[in-house]
Design a protein around this motif. Structure first.
Motif, PDB file in Angstrom:
ATOM      1  N   TRP A  88     -74.392  52.526   1.735  1.00 15.41           N
ATOM      2  CA  TRP A  88     -74.144  51.182   1.169  1.00 15.41           C
ATOM      3  C   TRP A  88     -73.771  50.203   2.292  1.00 15.41           C
ATOM      4  O   TRP A  88     -72.819  50.490   3.005  1.00 15.41           O
ATOM      5  CB  TRP A  88     -73.218  50.796  -0.089  1.00 15.41           C
ATOM      6  N   ARG A  89     -74.508  48.942   2.328  1.00 13.07           N
ATOM      7  CA  ARG A  89     -74.438  47.883   3.415  1.00 13.07           C
ATOM      8  C   ARG A  89     -74.247  46.547   2.765  1.00 13.07           C
ATOM      9  O   ARG A  89     -74.501  46.289   1.888  1.00 13.07           O
ATOM     10  CB  ARG A  89     -75.226  48.114   4.371  1.00 13.07           C
ATOM     11  N   TYR A  90     -73.237  45.750   3.743  1.00 19.71           N
ATOM     12  CA  TYR A  90     -73.548  44.498   3.539  1.00 19.71           C
ATOM     13  C   TYR A  90     -73.953  43.779   5.014  1.00 19.71           C
ATOM     14  O   TYR A  90     -73.481  44.291   5.959  1.00 19.71           O
ATOM     15  CB  TYR A  90     -72.191  43.765   2.864  1.00 19.71           C
ATOM     16  N   TRP A  91     -74.517  42.592   4.915  1.00 20.11           N
ATOM     17  CA  TRP A  91     -75.005  41.899   6.062  1.00 20.11           C
ATOM     18  C   TRP A  91     -74.514  40.682   6.268  1.00 20.11           C
ATOM     19  O   TRP A  91     -74.243  39.755   5.298  1.00 20.11           O
ATOM     20  CB  TRP A  91     -76.586  41.842   5.935  1.00 20.11           C
ATOM     21  N   SER A  92     -73.553  40.528   7.392  1.00 20.32           N
ATOM     22  CA  SER A  92     -73.149  39.087   7.950  1.00 20.32           C
ATOM     23  C   SER A  92     -74.143  38.515   8.481  1.00 20.32           C
ATOM     24  O   SER A  92     -74.988  38.988   9.422  1.00 20.32           O
ATOM     25  CB  SER A  92     -72.165  39.227   9.004  1.00 20.32           C
ATOM     26  N   LEU A  93     -74.192  37.222   7.944  1.00 21.24           N
ATOM     27  CA  LEU A  93     -75.659  36.267   8.663  1.00 21.24           C
ATOM     28  C   LEU A  93     -75.005  34.950   9.173  1.00 21.24           C
ATOM     29  O   LEU A  93     -74.021  34.283   8.603  1.00 21.24           O
ATOM     30  CB  LEU A  93     -76.370  35.806   7.010  1.00 21.24           C
ATOM     31  N   THR A  94     -75.734  34.742  10.280  1.00 25.67           N
ATOM     32  CA  THR A  94     -74.942  33.533  11.242  1.00 25.67           C
ATOM     33  C   THR A  94     -76.300  32.990  11.542  1.00 25.67           C
ATOM     34  O   THR A  94     -77.317  33.455  12.029  1.00 25.67           O
ATOM     35  CB  THR A  94     -73.930  33.954  12.203  1.00 25.67           C
ATOM     36  N   PRO A  95     -76.179  31.340  11.638  1.00 27.75           N
ATOM     37  CA  PRO A  95     -77.366  30.656  12.193  1.00 27.75           C
ATOM     38  C   PRO A  95     -77.420  30.940  13.832  1.00 27.75           C
ATOM     39  O   PRO A  95     -76.607  31.253  14.452  1.00 27.75           O
ATOM     40  CB  PRO A  95     -77.066  29.161  12.195  1.00 27.75           C
ATOM     41  N   GLN A  96     -78.781  31.071  14.248  1.00 30.41           N
ATOM     42  CA  GLN A  96     -79.061  31.441  15.564  1.00 30.41           C
ATOM     43  C   GLN A  96     -80.211  30.903  15.894  1.00 30.41           C
ATOM     44  O   GLN A  96     -81.428  30.894  15.261  1.00 30.41           O
ATOM     45  CB  GLN A  96     -79.110  33.233  15.917  1.00 30.41           C
ATOM     46  N   ASP A 149     -71.764  28.620   5.618  1.00 30.98           N
ATOM     47  CA  ASP A 149     -72.113  29.567   6.541  1.00 30.98           C
ATOM     48  C   ASP A 149     -70.697  30.195   6.728  1.00 30.98           C
ATOM     49  O   ASP A 149     -70.992  31.561   7.274  1.00 30.98           O
ATOM     50  CB  ASP A 149     -72.188  28.427   7.767  1.00 30.98           C
ATOM     51  N   ALA A 150     -69.622  29.714   6.462  1.00 32.27           N
ATOM     52  CA  ALA A 150     -68.269  30.668   6.827  1.00 32.27           C
ATOM     53  C   ALA A 150     -68.322  31.761   5.790  1.00 32.27           C
ATOM     54  O   ALA A 150     -68.263  32.955   6.170  1.00 32.27           O
ATOM     55  CB  ALA A 150     -67.341  29.699   6.625  1.00 32.27           C
ATOM     56  N   GLY A 151     -68.759  31.455   4.528  1.00 31.95           N
ATOM     57  CA  GLY A 151     -68.697  32.638   3.649  1.00 31.95           C
ATOM     58  C   GLY A 151     -69.959  33.719   3.753  1.00 31.95           C
ATOM     59  O   GLY A 151     -69.594  34.843   3.835  1.00 31.95           O
ATOM     60  N   LEU A 152     -70.889  33.143   4.347  1.00 27.09           N
ATOM     61  CA  LEU A 152     -72.125  34.091   4.641  1.00 27.09           C
ATOM     62  C   LEU A 152     -71.678  35.059   5.837  1.00 27.09           C
ATOM     63  O   LEU A 152     -72.224  36.032   6.143  1.00 27.09           O
ATOM     64  CB  LEU A 152     -73.568  33.367   5.017  1.00 27.09           C
ATOM     65  N   LYS A 153     -70.871  34.216   6.859  1.00 24.86           N
ATOM     66  CA  LYS A 153     -70.643  35.104   7.850  1.00 24.86           C
ATOM     67  C   LYS A 153     -69.532  36.095   7.626  1.00 24.86           C
ATOM     68  O   LYS A 153     -69.507  37.376   8.015  1.00 24.86           O
ATOM     69  CB  LYS A 153     -69.915  33.997   9.176  1.00 24.86           C
ATOM     70  N   GLN A 154     -68.350  35.786   7.162  1.00 27.34           N
ATOM     71  CA  GLN A 154     -67.338  36.516   6.534  1.00 27.34           C
ATOM     72  C   GLN A 154     -67.755  37.638   5.769  1.00 27.34           C
ATOM     73  O   GLN A 154     -67.464  38.910   5.772  1.00 27.34           O
ATOM     74  CB  GLN A 154     -66.121  35.805   6.164  1.00 27.34           C
ATOM     75  N   TYR A 155     -68.382  37.190   4.264  1.00 27.50           N
ATOM     76  CA  TYR A 155     -68.381  38.012   3.281  1.00 27.50           C
ATOM     77  C   TYR A 155     -70.016  38.508   3.258  1.00 27.50           C
ATOM     78  O   TYR A 155     -70.288  39.685   2.736  1.00 27.50           O
ATOM     79  CB  TYR A 155     -68.410  37.323   1.841  1.00 27.50           C
ATOM     80  N   GLY A 156     -70.997  37.914   3.743  1.00 28.71           N
ATOM     81  CA  GLY A 156     -72.289  38.264   3.990  1.00 28.71           C
ATOM     82  C   GLY A 156     -73.027  38.426   2.488  1.00 28.71           C
ATOM     83  O   GLY A 156     -72.636  38.060   1.551  1.00 28.71           O
ATOM     84  N   LEU A 157     -73.942  39.167   2.495  1.00 33.08           N
ATOM     85  CA  LEU A 157     -74.845  39.545   1.638  1.00 33.08           C
ATOM     86  C   LEU A 157     -75.027  41.016   1.439  1.00 33.08           C
ATOM     87  O   LEU A 157     -75.155  41.825   2.413  1.00 33.08           O
ATOM     88  CB  LEU A 157     -76.140  39.019   1.701  1.00 33.08           C
ATOM     89  N   VAL A 158     -74.627  41.748   0.106  1.00 33.96           N
ATOM     90  CA  VAL A 158     -74.797  42.978  -0.092  1.00 33.96           C
ATOM     91  C   VAL A 158     -76.128  43.415  -0.105  1.00 33.96           C
ATOM     92  O   VAL A 158     -77.092  42.760  -0.717  1.00 33.96           O
ATOM     93  CB  VAL A 158     -74.030  43.588  -1.469  1.00 33.96           C
ATOM     94  N   ASP A 159     -76.636  44.493   0.556  1.00 34.88           N
ATOM     95  CA  ASP A 159     -77.951  44.996   0.510  1.00 34.88           C
ATOM     96  C   ASP A 159     -78.342  45.607  -0.504  1.00 34.88           C
ATOM     97  O   ASP A 159     -77.682  46.733  -1.007  1.00 34.88           O
ATOM     98  CB  ASP A 159     -78.084  45.766   1.891  1.00 34.88           C
ATOM     99  N   PRO A 160     -79.374  45.234  -1.393  1.00 33.21           N
ATOM    100  CA  PRO A 160     -79.636  45.757  -2.853  1.00 33.21           C
ATOM    101  C   PRO A 160     -80.347  47.145  -2.403  1.00 33.21           C
ATOM    102  O   PRO A 160     -80.145  47.982  -3.454  1.00 33.21           O
ATOM    103  CB  PRO A 160     -80.191  44.802  -3.543  1.00 33.21           C
ATOM    104  N   ILE A 161     -80.935  47.016  -1.740  1.00 34.00           N
ATOM    105  CA  ILE A 161     -81.827  48.394  -1.234  1.00 34.00           C
ATOM    106  C   ILE A 161     -80.769  49.554  -0.920  1.00 34.00           C
ATOM    107  O   ILE A 161     -81.143  50.843  -1.325  1.00 34.00           O
ATOM    108  CB  ILE A 161     -82.759  48.149  -0.180  1.00 34.00           C
ATOM    109  N   SER A 162     -79.847  49.283  -0.240  1.00 38.36           N
ATOM    110  CA  SER A 162     -79.069  50.430   0.197  1.00 38.36           C
ATOM    111  C   SER A 162     -78.189  50.690  -0.955  1.00 38.36           C
ATOM    112  O   SER A 162     -77.824  51.854  -1.324  1.00 38.36           O
ATOM    113  CB  SER A 162     -77.943  49.680   1.329  1.00 38.36           C
ATOM    114  N   TYR A 213     -67.170  48.468  -2.748  1.00 39.46           N
ATOM    115  CA  TYR A 213     -66.678  47.493  -3.674  1.00 39.46           C
ATOM    116  C   TYR A 213     -65.115  47.674  -4.210  1.00 39.46           C
ATOM    117  O   TYR A 213     -64.539  46.782  -4.694  1.00 39.46           O
ATOM    118  CB  TYR A 213     -67.655  47.289  -5.002  1.00 39.46           C
ATOM    119  N   ASN A 214     -64.545  48.613  -3.565  1.00 39.85           N
ATOM    120  CA  ASN A 214     -63.187  49.006  -3.688  1.00 39.85           C
ATOM    121  C   ASN A 214     -62.443  48.418  -2.605  1.00 39.85           C
ATOM    122  O   ASN A 214     -61.262  48.639  -2.550  1.00 39.85           O
ATOM    123  CB  ASN A 214     -62.866  50.309  -3.816  1.00 39.85           C
ATOM    124  N   LYS A 215     -63.111  47.741  -1.431  1.00 39.37           N
ATOM    125  CA  LYS A 215     -62.470  46.882  -0.547  1.00 39.37           C
ATOM    126  C   LYS A 215     -62.799  45.666  -0.366  1.00 39.37           C
ATOM    127  O   LYS A 215     -64.195  45.324  -0.742  1.00 39.37           O
ATOM    128  CB  LYS A 215     -62.637  47.834   0.706  1.00 39.37           C
TER     129      LYS A 215
END
Length: 975
Positions: free
Chosen positions: A562-570, A540-553, A591-593
């Motif tokens: 280009w976007r990435y999404w942070s995911l947390t339980p709710q 969960d910590a990795g999904l919150k901090q690094y998230g998932l890169v949005d393949p559609i963006s 991806y350069n950051k």
């Protein structure tokens, strides 16, 4: 209170239900006394149910057939307390005395005839000596004088039903459940609100009607350090609306006739060992049946019939004491508030304005009570059994730190995703499920014996500690844990340690009876049930901090999109379609950051999706797509032991997404998806591996917890071929087929129309009515949609070798056509067939290099297998795909083509991963992926290529050398 109520008997399969309805509501069953001395009973459809002789002689000589019910009760002598109850309500008294007015009969729905279950004074003495009722001051009820009007009404309503009904008629009844709707004023039925302080997934649901929102606000003020999920009502008025209660009449002989035993009903307290007529009326039995009166029947009973609580109140009472307070507390996690229009209607007439029109409901109880006409049952474990189970060594909770000191807090804070599958099987759709004779049918939805440690009906009888009766079902308390296998399942560990992954895995559970509203098309839990699997669970910590890169963006050429999404339980706080207990928030991606949601600035509030938002709301489809890809990428239907300490590095997830195990020893696991491979090869700032944190394992599967999620590559086949210099000629030849519009039209006519152009190309056209949307400025492959497949790509040197062997190009075909036109600018038929053969040679040459399934070069693999694969090249004469043989092993990957020769893969051009993702719209407007194919590309070594037809070995021109040869070739590969 002198309000008169009309009563009905509802008949639904086996026990009679006493039901009290307000005046003016028509009865659903009518009994007509005929001149031949029989009673005919009809239901609402006027179908005859039963014809029963009417007894003409009373066994009690004090009861006279010509006297009224009231006079006969007086004549019996020891029914003074019951008569006091009757006298308390003028309308009821007139009914017993047969003195109803025409107005009451016509406009108030009152009955001239009643069937009465009358308790004598001794029964009332026992009731006042032993009951759980209290008066308005909280003192125990020990005398008639302490009874409130509402308590008197509760007792009187339990004692009669309308019409002439003999015990034999009750005996032959075909009803199964009783449900008396009572509106009691007395606070005795109100229960102290339960303030839950553990977990965050319990919420006060808003009412169904916006006009009653004030009630929800008032109820919310009960929240103190937790969420109010209790029973009772708001306000300080002593006579607050309490609950719906009633009783049931159990019919022993009916159930014996339908396959149950008398011992079964005795076992659950629904029959007496020596019961007269084998009729049980709640807690009472008939001692003298069928005493005929002028205006009804007297059935003399041995106890005061006391209203039973409904299952909701019975569960709450169990929580405040008894053998199963832990289990009852767990069950109450699924309580919610619901606006009840019936309560709103009656409170305006007979209740104080401060009473609430909100009722407490339970979603698991609703599940069984609304899907059946049977009487449901709930089976609960004792506190001792549940505690022992939680602390057992094979319980996954043990791997999450549960112990003797914290078991209660951990139990009460279990995520809903863990709790619901475990607890929902405790709710059974029929009481017959919990009878000893039906023990073998007591199974979970997954087929497990519900009480795995209880191995026989005799052992089950011994395990049952208590049976609690309610008006709408029964509760069986057992010294065992029902559905224990579900909590022992490895997925429990996933849901506990990875709440985001757990929420996604179980999101469809909320829509068991409305699958069209479920967020995911795949039931992942069911697919993994009883199968060996390994699930790489992103923390969960990795999904919150690094998230998932949005393949559609990423499909857009505009990097600012280009976007990435942070995911947390709710937690989900109200019901809706397509909900997932995960919150998503978007950030700009580069991806350069290095990604870090803790320090990066989020995009606007519109770029978010909460747990309450449905999968079709705003960015709900994007969140669903990200979670779908996450589950598809991280689940491998293979045991972890077979993946460790081997020379194989490449594996496929359940959906065919490649997983590269960079390290896989007993002490360390490092895995990458396609995106991680791309970032590492690019040496981007955001490059990373997914590394092991810890492993959880049981007998069905293994959970490998990794620090951050894997993701599939965002590069499609078009981009992989276009960007690789070694594949440039193959790519140019394939792309040229799409651009040859005029040539295809001239050669194939309507067959090359927009609707059918896919037959003559490798890539789908990027424009027109049949466009398939992929990454910007690219085209998707025309075949193998939603498959995983492999492309063995000839290098430029291999393509040159094929051209030297006569492989045509689009330019050479166009030149041939131009040179073959007659004086009218028309292409003669024989020349058209030769041109078609040239085109189909090029097309099928390219398509043959596309092979079904994913194949990887494993440099360290010593032994391998040979298997046959199908290609994208079709023999039109028999509609069969051409085949090739794949051989892996000895550190090589080779393909045997139609020439019967093996062609090897070039190691430095091997294992290139692509994903052909088709979006629902142009990338700038798309929200989800419609379909996706996972692809592996390999360059062919030694300047070689694959041959699709052995007759063309060394010379492709044989396909069109003569008109007859061309005609034969076109017939085989073209139509």
């Amino acid at each position: 209170m002198n309000t008169i109520y009309k009563h009905t008997i509802r008949r639904i399969f086996g026990c009679v239900l006493l039901s009290t309805l307000p005046l003016g509501v028509m009865a659903q069953n009518v009994r007509v006394i005929k001149s031949d001395g029989t009673i005919k009973m009809y239901d609402g459809s006027k179908q005859n149910i039963k014809v029963t002789p009417v007894p003409t002689v009373n066994t009690n000589d004090k009861v006279k057939t010509g006297s009224t019910l009231y006079d006969n009760l007086q004549a019996l002598g020891n029914y003074t307390t019951y008569l006091r109850l009757i006298d308390s309500f003028a309308g009821i008294q007139r009914a017993f005395k047969n003195e109803l007015t025409d107005y009451e009969r016509k406009y108030m729905g009152s009955f001239d005839t009643l069937t009465v279950f009358a308790p004598n004074d001794e029964a009332f003495d026992r009731f006042f000596a032993h009951n759980a009722w209290t008066d308005e001051q909280g003192n125990a009820i020990s005398s008639y004088e302490q009874l409130s009007d509402s308590q008197k009404l509760s007792l009187i309503y339990m004692s009669y039903i309308p019409g002439f009904v003999t015990a034999n008629s009750l005996h032959a009844s075909k009803s199964v459940r009783g449900y008396l709707r009572l509106y009691s004023y007395d606070r005795q039925f109100n229960l102290v609100p339960y303030k839950h302080t553990g977990g965050t997934d319990i919420n006060t649901f808003p009412p169904d009607s916006y006009s009653y929102i004030d009630y929800a606000k008032e109820l919310n003020q009960h929240i103190v350090d937790g969420v109010w999920i209790g029973y009772g009502t708001i306000g300080d008025y002593t006579g607050a609306l309490a609950y719906r209660g009633g009783t049931m009449i159990w019919n022993d002989d009916y159930w014996q006739y339908n396959g149950l035993s008398h011992d079964d009903l005795v076992f659950i307290g629904a029959a007496d060992t020596e019961g007269s007529e084998h009729i049980t009326i709640g807690n009472a039995h008939i001692t003298q049946p069928n005493q005929r009166c002028q205006n009804g029947y007297l059935h003399l009973v041995d106890e005061v019939v006391v209203p039973q609580p409904n299952l909701m109140c019975a569960l709450a009472q169990a929580r405040w004491g008894g053998k199963c307070s832990l289990a009852s507390s767990l069950v109450q996690r699924f309580n919610y508030l619901k606006y009840d229009p019936d309560y709103a209607y009656y409170k305006e007439q007979i209740f104080n304005d401060g009473d609430s029109a909100m009722t407490v409901r339970n979603s698991l109880l609703d599940r069984v009570s609304t899907t059946t006409t049977q009487t449901p049952a709930i089976i609960l474990p004792t506190d001792e059994a549940l505690k022992a189970f939680l602390l057992a060594s094979d319980n996954p909770l043990g791997q999450c730190g549960i112990n003797q000191d914290n078991y209660y807090d951990m139990l009460m804070s279990l995520p809903r995703e863990v709790l619901q599958p475990f607890v929902k099987e405790w709710f059974r759709t029929s009481f017959t499920d919990v009878l000893p004779s039906r023990y073998s049918n007591m199974r979970s939805a997954k087929g497990h014996q519900l009480l795995a440690d209880v191995t026989s009906p005799e052992a089950y009888k011994f395990a049952v500690q208590q049976v609690i009766h309610a008006v709408d079902g029964i509760i069986v308390v057992v010294d065992a844990v029902p559905n224990a296998e579900d909590l022992r399942n490895e997925l429990t560990f996933v849901k506990l340690a990875g709440q985001v992954a757990g929420a996604a895995l179980t999101a469809n559970d909320r829509y068991e009876y409305n699958t069209n509203a479920a967020p995911f098309s795949t039931d992942y839990q069911r697919e993994m049930h009883n199968k060996s699997f390994t699930m790489f669970v992103p923390a969960d910590a990795g999904l919150k901090q690094y998230g998932l890169v949005d393949p559609i963006s990423m499909a857009s050429n505009n990097r600012t999109s280009w976007r990435y999404w942070s995911l947390t339980p709710q937690s989900i706080s109200y019901n809706g379609d397509g909900q997932i207990a995960v919150a998503a928030k978007a950030y700009r991606y580069d991806y350069n950051k290095v990604r870090n949601a803790e320090t990066d600035r989020p995009l606007g509030v519109s770029f978010s999706n909460s747990a309450n938002d449905g999968a079709n709301v705003n960015y709900g489809p994007t969140k669903r797509q990200l979670l779908t890809d996450m589950l598809d990428q991280h689940i491998v239907l293979q045991n972890l032991d077979s993946m460790l300490n081997t020379s194989r590095h490449w594996y496929l997830s359940r959906s065919g997404m490649p997983i590269y195990m960079k390290e896989h020893t007993n002490t360390n696991i490092v895995v990458n998806g396609g995106m991680q491979i791309d970032l590492n090869e690019r040496d981007a700032a955001d490059k990373h591996d997914c590394t092991l944190q810890f492993v959880g394992q049981n007998n069905t599967g293994t959970s490998v917890f990794i620090d951050r999620p894997m993701q599939p590559t965002s590069q499609n086949v078009f981009q992989r071929l276009q960007s690789n210099d070694a594949f440039s000629t193959f790519f140019e030849y394939a792309e040229a087929l799409n651009n040859a519009y005029t040539l295809k039209k001239m050669l194939f006519g309507d067959e090359a129309s927009e609707a059918l152009s896919w037959k003559y190309t490798i890539f789908a056209d990027r424009s027109g009515g049949y466009t398939r949307y992929g990454n910007a400025n690219t085209m998707l492959v025309n075949f193998f949609h939603n498959f995983n497949y492999t492309i063995f790509v000839p290098t430029n040197e291999g393509m040159q070798k094929a051209v030297e062997a006569g492989l045509p190009t689009i330019e050479s075909i166009e030149q041939f056509v131009e040179e073959s036109l007659d004086g009218n600018g028309q292409l003669p038929d024989d020349k058209r067939e030769q041109a078609q053969a040239r085109y189909l040679t090029l097309l099928n040459f390219l398509k043959y290099h596309f092979c079904d399934k994913s194949y990887f070069l494993e440099p360290d693999l010593e032994s391998g297998d040979t298997e046959q694969t199908t290609t994208a090249c079709i023999d039109a004469s028999n509609q069969q795909a051409l085949t090739a043989d794949i051989n892996s092993g000895n550190g090589m990957l080779m393909v045997r083509d139609a020439s019967n020769r093996y062609k090897a893969v070039k190691p430095d051009l091997a294992n290139i991963i692509a994903r052909d993702a088709e979006f629902n719209n142009d990338p700038t407007r798309a929200r989800y992926i419609r379909s996706a194919s996972n692809v592996v590309l390999h360059g062919i070594d030694n300047a070689d290529y694959l041959l699709f037809d052995n007759t063309l070995n060394g010379d492709f021109t044989r396909a069109w050398r003569t008109p007859s040869a061309a005609r034969k070739f076109v017939k085989k590969y073209g139509k």
